[in-house]
Scaffold this motif. Structure first.
Motif, PDB file in Angstrom:
ATOM      1  N   UNK A 268      33.189  88.919  28.177  1.00 49.18           N
ATOM      2  CA  UNK A 268      32.764  87.801  29.023  1.00 49.18           C
ATOM      3  C   UNK A 268      31.395  87.337  28.550  1.00 49.18           C
TER       4      UNK A 268
ATOM      5  N   UNK B 229      28.287  84.040  28.736  1.00 49.58           N
ATOM      6  CA  UNK B 229      27.756  82.833  29.370  1.00 49.58           C
ATOM      7  C   UNK B 229      26.838  82.150  28.370  1.00 49.58           C
TER       8      UNK B 229
ATOM      9  N   UNK C 293      39.335  75.520  34.210  1.00 50.87           N
ATOM     10  CA  UNK C 293      38.502  74.959  35.261  1.00 50.87           C
ATOM     11  C   UNK C 293      37.071  75.477  35.202  1.00 50.87           C
ATOM     12  N   UNK C 294      36.176  74.650  35.669  1.00 44.25           N
ATOM     13  CA  UNK C 294      34.763  75.000  35.820  1.00 44.25           C
ATOM     14  C   UNK C 294      34.160  75.501  34.513  1.00 44.25           C
TER      15      UNK C 294
ATOM     16  N   UNK D 259      35.273  77.033  31.915  1.00 39.06           N
ATOM     17  CA  UNK D 259      35.611  78.350  31.377  1.00 39.06           C
ATOM     18  C   UNK D 259      36.510  78.105  30.161  1.00 39.06           C
TER      19      UNK D 259
ATOM     20  N   UNK E  28      35.951  85.252  27.075  1.00 38.91           N
ATOM     21  CA  UNK E  28      35.970  84.324  28.204  1.00 38.91           C
ATOM     22  C   UNK E  28      34.552  83.768  28.312  1.00 38.91           C
TER      23      UNK E  28
ATOM     24  N   UNK F 298      31.847  81.128  29.879  1.00 36.43           N
ATOM     25  CA  UNK F 298      31.485  80.141  30.895  1.00 36.43           C
ATOM     26  C   UNK F 298      30.296  79.372  30.322  1.00 36.43           C
TER      27      UNK F 298
ATOM     28  N   UNK G  54      35.917  64.902  32.490  1.00 36.41           N
ATOM     29  CA  UNK G  54      36.070  65.421  33.842  1.00 36.41           C
ATOM     30  C   UNK G  54      35.106  66.574  34.077  1.00 36.41           C
TER      31      UNK G  54
ATOM     32  N   UNK H 292      43.101  98.910  51.614  1.00 38.94           N
ATOM     33  CA  UNK H 292      42.236  97.780  51.269  1.00 38.94           C
ATOM     34  C   UNK H 292      42.493  96.599  52.204  1.00 38.94           C
TER      35      UNK H 292
ATOM     36  N   UNK I 149      40.848  97.077  55.685  1.00 37.53           N
ATOM     37  CA  UNK I 149      39.397  96.861  55.672  1.00 37.53           C
ATOM     38  C   UNK I 149      39.094  95.353  55.685  1.00 37.53           C
ATOM     39  N   UNK I 150      39.793  94.595  54.820  1.00 34.72           N
ATOM     40  CA  UNK I 150      39.592  93.141  54.794  1.00 34.72           C
ATOM     41  C   UNK I 150      39.919  92.503  56.148  1.00 34.72           C
TER      42      UNK I 150
ATOM     43  N   UNK J 290      37.105  93.176  58.530  1.00 33.10           N
ATOM     44  CA  UNK J 290      35.956  92.352  58.143  1.00 33.10           C
ATOM     45  C   UNK J 290      36.180  90.895  58.535  1.00 33.10           C
ATOM     46  N   UNK J 291      37.416  90.440  58.386  1.00 32.00           N
ATOM     47  CA  UNK J 291      37.748  89.060  58.755  1.00 32.00           C
ATOM     48  C   UNK J 291      37.418  88.824  60.227  1.00 32.00           C
TER      49      UNK J 291
ATOM     50  N   UNK K 100      33.544  89.199  60.942  1.00 32.65           N
ATOM     51  CA  UNK K 100      32.645  88.186  60.380  1.00 32.65           C
ATOM     52  C   UNK K 100      32.959  86.773  60.865  1.00 32.65           C
ATOM     53  N   UNK K 101      34.250  86.497  61.098  1.00 32.19           N
ATOM     54  CA  UNK K 101      34.634  85.112  61.357  1.00 32.19           C
ATOM     55  C   UNK K 101      35.077  84.843  62.793  1.00 32.19           C
TER      56      UNK K 101
END
Ligand code: ZN
Lengths: 998, 89
Positions: free
Chosen positions: A167, A169, A250-251, A253, A278, A280, A449, A733, A736-737, A740-741, A744-745
């Protein structure tokens, strides 16, 4: 064999280093710096393969990435790789390659009969012919087509080469090291920008290596070498050759494939074969140049017909003459440059120019050298089968419709130039809306673009002076934005010859009475006549024409064929080319080896492997492991010649009679702390949690908002505001998410922290009637009696000096405990348990015995909580609170979830008490009913009950509540089994749950 | 691969995140009587918008925070990102 076509002086190869190589079994010699293509041409070898459909002889058409023909099977260091372009493969000592697409040999190819049957193989032939009878497809048509039309054979061996991913940059990424790339890189580097300059070829410089120009009083080649040498000394610059940027995503990369070792006889120790980057990039400069376009004429695929720029490159870079009697066929000045190079090396070319009276500095030079030039002349057809022997030529009228009298001219190669096509693939991939540039009959990038700019020939600018000016400026401007430096760079003087306007002429008409194949796509054998058929049959969209004829769909992605195909469609349809539009460019620009894409993620590295702290003990004690997600868990501990069935039965039986120990480290563990922890649990689980006392555990089920069971497990109140939650191994996993959801939200007002502690704790389940006796000996200072540590109780203990958590919970349905210690002490704990447990006949047990124990107790696990069941289905509705609200509760009111005959967990026993029921079998009322036989339910889990010594299964069955005692059939078409069964309670053993409380 | 500005960590590649759906959906309050239709809208019904879309992502391999990302679903352009509790004007 001598290199008869190698010139005495010239070329950039190293003639001091001679290399031997084999092609189709025959040994040849070349030099360091050659490609396989240049070395073969030096030896006069032009026949390298057979075409895809008609199996016509094919030679070399290009000198690089655009090559459509010369695809070979490569052998290197005991490995083989298909689909290698001979024009890109660098020569090394001992290289071996073979032709593809031909059987039995390149000289005698049975498939070439297709060439004589070509009238039967028009566009869409495969679609039309091989469609029926349908049953013929797999057995007859497909194998035949595959054998006849392959592009080489992939190795079936494990690839011992290593591939890396990296990777990176940077401020400015530059694709291509021609004049534009070098100027842009130099200017940006001088402003202190972090620059990566990528060149797909081994040599930097692009067109400067072959063009006759001067930059700043040096030759173009010397100037390029000077710039590269300086860039290499700069710490903010990475210069990479043999590196192809093949994808723009995209972006900003971009992905680049670097061939680290392909040019060497074998890969150096610790080096990868290829490295995938890769990158960026803040800004991208696309300086990918252009590719010469062919002019279409009869038999234009005959070996010896090639791009004029390729002939020039073979001569100037490799010191190879592609012929001694060259015919140059051109519609612009580029052909003259090639002719001049031939002439300078003592070879007399003839130039046919489709233009009537062109004038320019380059043409004047050719004339002064005494080159034979015929204006308003074209090649009608190449003659010769395996090699060009002559050309049928004729004068052509100004409207390009009428041919004059056909003459035959002796020649041994035809170098063709139909002007230049900018390489816009990367720009197009980035989302750039390309536009058609009338002056050059080709598409160029339009509105950007992303942060990309295309300059030089890739942008349709063929003047070196203008290219250098815009590229130096762009390099300065782009880097100035980022580094805020502004070092002015003097743009060097340029000396280049002015050229004249090219001729908008791309296809030679057929002479009367002749039916020559005129190829557009050389790799996929698509001729002018094929596109005509497609249009006649009603295909209009260029995307449809492409797919019907396969034009531009080969591995070269139509680099030399796209525009001529568009020209043809526009002519027949009477539309301008931009109205026809071009097909979409998609990555990769050029084939990328699967190894490079996969990188290091092969074999055991294809996913991470998680091991418990007790893993090495399991290994030493003959554990047979099973993948549980990314965890490795003991399935059973093999004794002697025991198989899985025997071993797991022994282990399960020992739990029911003595005591067993199971590694449960893999269970997900989440530490929950905060004053609102109980409130969170109360909202997440279906049952009530607000009144759970300190020192107690509780079983809980959590739902998704749609009412489906998400996970189950026990959670223990360690202290006032501190809970320890366990999840299943698979859902750790996600749970836990999920927490957290909501924290946090949805309910940020709850004062709670959650963190995964799965890896912080090692866990051992101790189960069986003798487990309490064992526990007492492990914790002599603790009161673990039924009163001191009741069912669902929790305490802390001292395990020979190690702090331990003791939970009285049970998955096996026996009297059981779970002991947790910090992971570092996991193997200490395990060894102590085994040592102290000896007198109680302890045995470790694996996941198979664990399954058996839970199945015959009717405890649900992942196979029942499969993302399709609600609490009722799992006989867990007793845990669903009617009083409080919780996640997913509202969904349980849905009519289907409250239906009278809702599916439900049941037990299943075969009537013969012998035949095990395959998991996944369907339960049906009538085994003879016509298909599709209505399915009432399915077998979710099966075991051999150690309690009753017969098979037992769990099933989710429609109206299961009222089906107890019914006789059904379990059908497994997959295993070809039909088993008469009886439906029983899911609580097959100890239905009152007395053992866990004993 | 998208390049997402985590409001807690800075610019990070998409492979550190997991997608969490429409950020404008609000869970009905606990213990509140609601109709089947309202509940269905919350659980199931989503618009598949073309254009600007406010969505949830979790920085799962980073700070583990749920964040809100304003993204164009057709061009992938990311306009702004927000913390979970940030007010969006
Ligand atoms: Zn973050």
């Amino acid at each position: 064999m001598t290199q008869a076509f190698r010139i005495e002086n010239g070329g950039l190869i190293n003639k001091d280093k001679k290399l031997s190589f084999k092609f189709n079994g025959k040994t040849y010699f070349g030099y360091e710096g050659d490609t396989l293509a240049s070395a073969l041409l030096a030896n006069g070898v032009h026949l390298v393969g057979r075409s895809f459909k008609y199996h016509r002889p094919r030679g070399f058409f290009g000198a690089g990435v655009d090559e459509p023909y010369a695809v070979v099977q490569l052998y290197r260091n005991g490995e083989t790789e298909p689909n290698i372009k001979a024009t890109e493969q660098e020569l090394f000592e001992g290289l071996e390659a073979k032709s593809v697409n031909c059987w039995p040999s390149v000289n005698f190819d049975i498939g070439a009969i297709n060439n004589f049957l070509k009238i039967f193989l028009p566009a869409g032939f495969y679609y039309k012919t091989f469609m029926w009878p349908k049953s013929f497809w797999y057995r007859i048509y497909e194998p035949f087509i595959r054998k006849a039309a392959g592009l080489g054979v992939a190795s079936t061996k494990h690839d011992k080469e290593r591939y890396e991913h990296k990777y990176e940059y940077c401020d400015l990424l530059i694709a291509g090291s021609g004049p534009s790339g070098l100027a842009g890189a130099y200017a940006a580097a001088k402003n202190g920008a972090k620059v990566i300059l990528a060149e797909d070829k081994p040599r930097f410089g692009g067109s400067l290596l072959t063009s006759d120009v001067n930059i700043g009083n040096q030759s173009g080649k010397d100037w390029a070498e000077g710039i590269i040498a300086e860039l290499k000394t700069m710490p903010n610059v990475v210069v990479k050759n043999r590196s192809q940027i093949f994808g723009y995503y995209d972006h900003n990369m971009l992905v680049m494939s670097e061939k680290v070792s392909d040019h060497l006889p074998s890969t150096k120790k610790y080096h990868p074969n290829k490295r995938l980057w890769y990158i960026r990039a803040k800004e991208v400069l696309i300086s990918s140049g252009s590719i010469e376009r062919p002019i279409v004429f009869g038999n234009n695929d005959t070996p010896g017909v090639m791009l004029s720029s390729a002939a020039k490159e073979y001569l100037k870079v490799y010191g190879v003459l592609v012929g001694r009697k060259p015919l140059v066929f051109t519609n612009n000045d580029s052909g003259y440059e090639t002719a001049i190079e031939f002439k300078k090396h003592g070879v007399d070319p003839v130039v046919l120019d489709s233009r009537k009276n062109p004038e320019s500095e380059i043409i004047d030079e050719a004339k002064n050298l005494g080159i034979n030039i015929k204006n308003s002349y074209v090649v009608v057809a190449a003659q010769g089968y395996k090699k060009v022997k002559s050309a049928d030529i004729a004068s052509i009228s100004e409207d390009k419709k009428q041919l004059g009298k056909i003459e035959n001219m002796q020649c041994d190669c035809i170098c063709v130039s139909g002007f230049w096509t900018p390489t816009i693939h990367l720009a197009s991939q980035s989302g750039n809306k390309t536009k058609f540039k009338e002056e050059i009959d080709a598409f160029v990038p339009g509105q950007s673009k992303q942060n990309e700019i295309t300059l030089g020939a890739a942008n349709g600018v063929f003047s070196l002076e203008e290219t250098l000016k815009t590229s130096f400026t762009a390099g300065s401007e782009l880097s100035k934005k980022i580094t805020e430096n502004d070092n002015k760079i003097a743009i060097p003087n340029v000396v280049e010859k002015k050229s004249s306007q090219h001729d908008k002429f791309w296809c030679v008409p057929l002479p009367k009475g002749k039916n020559y194949k005129r190829f557009l796509d050389f790799q996929n054998d698509v001729a002018v006549s094929d596109v005509e058929i497609a249009l006649r049959e009603g295909y209009r969209s260029i995307e449809h024409v492409k797919r019907y004829t396969t034009l531009g769909m080969a591995t070269d992605q139509g680099k030399t064929s796209n525009l001529n195909g568009l020209q043809l469609v526009s002519e027949i349809e009477n539309k301008v080319v931009p109205a026809v539009g071009h097909t979409t460019f998609r990555p990769p620009y050029t084939p990328v080896s699967i190894g490079a894409i996969v990188g290091r993620e092969v074999g055991k590295h294809s996913k991470p492997t998680r091991k418990s702290p007790m893993h090495s003990w399991h290994e030493k004690n003959n554990a047979v492991f099973v993948d549980a997600g990314v965890w490795l868990r003991p399935r059973y501990y093999k004794r002697g010649n025991e198989n899985l069935f025997e071993g797991s039965k022994r282990e399960a039986k020992n739990v029911r009679t003595n005591v067993g120990v199971c590694d449960v480290t893999t269970l997900g563990k989440i530490d929950i702390k905060g004053p609102d922890a109980a409130e969170l649990l109360n909202r997440v689980y279906t049952n009530a949690w607000l009144k759970l006392p300190v020192g107690k555990a509780r079983y809980g089920v959590m739902l998704r908002e749609d009412g489906i069971v998400m996970d189950d497990g026990t959670t223990t109140r360690i202290s006032e505001n501190h809970y320890h939650m366990t999840t299943t191994t698979a859902q750790a996993a996600n749970v836990l998410s999920h927490l957290e959801y909501y924290l946090q939200l949805v309910w940020p007002e709850l004062n709670v922290n959650v963190v995964s502690t799965t890896e912080q704790w090692a866990g051992a389940a101790i189960a069986g009637p003798k487990s309490r006796d064992l526990l007492q000996k492990l914790f002599p200072n603790s009161d673990v009696s039924n009163e001191g540590l009741p069912f669902m109780g929790y305490m802390e203990g001292d395990l020979f000096g190690v702090k331990a958590r003791i939970f009285r919970i049970s998955f096996s349905g026996e009297l059981a405990y779970e002991v947790n210690v910090e992971s570092d002490y996991g193997s200490f704990m395990w060894e102590k348990i085994m040592e102290v447990g000896k007198e109680f006949n302890i045995q470790p047990y694996g996941t198979e015995a664990l399954s058996t124990l839970r199945i015959e107790m009717g405890h649900v696990a992942g196979s029942e909580l499969d993302g399709r069941t609600i609490p009722f289905d799992n006989a867990l509705e007793g845990l669903v609170s009617k009083k409080k609200d919780f996640i997913g509760k509202r969904s349980l009111q849905r009519s289907a979830f409250t239906a009278e005959d809702r599916q439900r967990l049941v037990g299943v026993v075969p009537l013969d008490k012998q035949t095990s029921i395959p998991e996944g079998s369907h339960l049906v009322k009538d085994d003879k009913a016509p298909l599709p036989n209505p399915k009432l339910g399915h077998i979710s889990a099966s075991c051999w009950s150690v309690e009753y010594d017969n098979p037992f299964s769990l099933a989710i069955l429609k109206d299961g509540k009222n089906m107890i005692g019914q006789k059904l059939f379990a059908m497994s078409p997959l295993k070809n089994k039909v088993i008469p069964v009886e439906i029983v309670s899911s609580h097959y053993v100890d239905p009152k749950g007395e053992r866990v409380r004993s | 691969m998208l390049y997402i500005n985590c409001p807690h960590c800075g610019m990070r590649s998409q492979n550190e995140f997991s997608y969490g759906g429409d950020a404008s959906v609000k869970r009905p309050e606990l213990n509140k009587e609601i109709s089947d239709n309202e509940w269905d809208d919350f659980v199931y019904n989503r618009k598949s918008l073309r254009g600007k879309h406010l969505e949830l992502w979790q920085h799962i391999s980073g700070c583990r925070q749920w964040i809100k990302v304003e993204r164009d679903t057709s061009t992938h352009e990311i306009f702004r990102t927000f913390k979970a509790n940030e007010e969006i004007a």
